[in-house]
Design a protein around this motif. Sequence first.
Motif, short mmCIF file in Angstrom:
data_model
loop_
_atom_site.label_atom_id
_atom_site.label_comp_id
_atom_site.label_asym_id
_atom_site.label_seq_id
_atom_site.Cartn_x
_atom_site.Cartn_y
_atom_site.Cartn_z
N SER A 1 1.29 4.17 -3.00
CA SER A 1 0.97 5.57 -2.68
C SER A 1 2.21 6.42 -2.54
O SER A 1 2.13 7.57 -2.07
CB SER A 1 0.14 5.63 -1.39
N TYR A 2 3.36 5.91 -2.94
CA TYR A 2 4.63 6.60 -2.70
C TYR A 2 4.64 8.01 -3.29
O TYR A 2 5.07 8.97 -2.66
CB TYR A 2 5.77 5.76 -3.29
N ARG B 1 -5.18 14.27 1.61
CA ARG B 1 -5.34 12.80 1.64
C ARG B 1 -5.85 12.33 3.01
O ARG B 1 -6.67 11.42 3.11
CB ARG B 1 -4.01 12.13 1.31
N ASP C 1 2.12 12.55 5.15
CA ASP C 1 1.07 12.55 4.13
C ASP C 1 0.49 13.96 4.00
O ASP C 1 0.61 14.80 4.91
CB ASP C 1 -0.03 11.56 4.50
N HIS D 1 2.26 9.99 -3.80
CA HIS D 1 1.24 10.88 -3.27
C HIS D 1 1.60 11.43 -1.89
O HIS D 1 0.91 12.33 -1.39
CB HIS D 1 -0.10 10.16 -3.19
N TYR D 2 2.63 10.87 -1.25
CA TYR D 2 3.01 11.36 0.07
C TYR D 2 3.71 12.71 -0.07
O TYR D 2 4.45 12.97 -1.03
CB TYR D 2 3.96 10.38 0.77
N GLN E 1 0.82 -1.20 0.00
CA GLN E 1 0.00 0.00 0.00
C GLN E 1 0.87 1.26 0.00
O GLN E 1 0.58 2.23 -0.74
CB GLN E 1 -0.89 -0.02 1.25
N ALA F 1 -7.52 8.65 3.67
CA ALA F 1 -6.41 7.78 3.29
C ALA F 1 -5.95 6.97 4.51
O ALA F 1 -5.98 7.47 5.64
CB ALA F 1 -5.25 8.62 2.75
#
Length: 432
Positions: free
Chosen positions: A44-45, A105, A101, A47-48, A40, A110
Amino acid sequence: MAARRHGKRPPKALRMSVELPLWRAITGYRILTLVYTLCQVAFSYRHYEHPLGAVAYMGALTVWMALTWRRTTSPERCTRQFLIVDLGFAVGGILLTSLVDTHARIMGGAPTLPSIWTAGAVLGFAIKGGWRWAAVASSAVAVANLVEREQLARDTLRNVVLVWVAGVAIGYVVEVARASERTLARALQIEAATRERERLARDIHDSVLQVLAMVQRRGTAIGGEAAELGRMAGEQEVALRTLVAGGLVRPAGAAAMASYAPAPAPVTAAHEGTAGTVVAPARSAPPAADGSCDVRALLAPFAGAGVTFSEPGAPVELPAAAAAELAAAVSAALDNVRVHAGDGAHAWILVEDEPHAVIVTVRDDGPGIPEGRLADAEREGRLGVALSIRGRLRDLGGSAAWVSVTGQGTEVELTVPKGTAPEGGKRGKSRA
């Protein structure tokens, strides 16, 4: 240390059977959820806001799991200190999510960095310490989630409630299972102690009590000083019967003990004959090469002027120990016939070889047993029927059934399943 010097390992701690599957399940859960969380975070790398922070946390969590995964495989390894640190990784990961994050998100729901791996830390508390420990751990996770989200959102509330309910429920189930195991262990200990007591009482009943009863009868018949000796033997018989009965109510006197179900004579000991003399015991037949024994060879010596023995034409085989116990039960039944049906009574022994069991029937033409007399005799401490007959057959997994008609005699049917031995095999339900 001495055991190690001699090359012996110290005994392992006793593991509860209910807990072992739970610990193995939680170990598998933690490993699988770690793999899921790593995937996961990888997806999502981009988007952090600070992806290197997320990678650093996941790397630390992976190292922690690699070093401690065996901790949750048994209750001995899973200590309180480990659980606290493990929960710290979960709570720290939740709080770290707000730093690595984006705010959008997080507000959009998230998942946190540890995601569903967090539940494994809570479940560890539940299995180790019960529902109270689970409630504390769940509350810490709930507070961390509220701090990370900064508001009581619907999805956050749902996740918090699910973790809290699951942890408390599993903790409560574990506590109930532990209490049930303790109760079962205690019941098994009591059963084992009771069976050993019955075995010892049966041996005493078949030897010492028989001699005391014989001394009492012969002393009374001879008279004089022998009568006093017989009276003393009767008092000792009453005291010993009360002792082996395990707390049964002591009867008013020795006369109350001269009722049905006297001390029987076992196959392996001499017993008093119909004329008051001591006759030789029945010799045990030598066991076959496979450990079996022909029941006919053990029962045939009981045949005589007052006993008719009927047997099949082929050998009737049982394990040697089971055959000896069956013969002892038959001897006890015949002794009851001799004492209570009178010298003029006749007895018949019938051996039947069924496909799955050996059935021996002992019948007499005596006066019969009054209704309720067997139960009264057991309450008074006369355990000839309860131990020497019924107890032996129960230990063999068989049964003993009585049919008696007043004035027409008594019939005792002894059933022993084939392939059984004392204290082994399946235990059948007693028919009497």
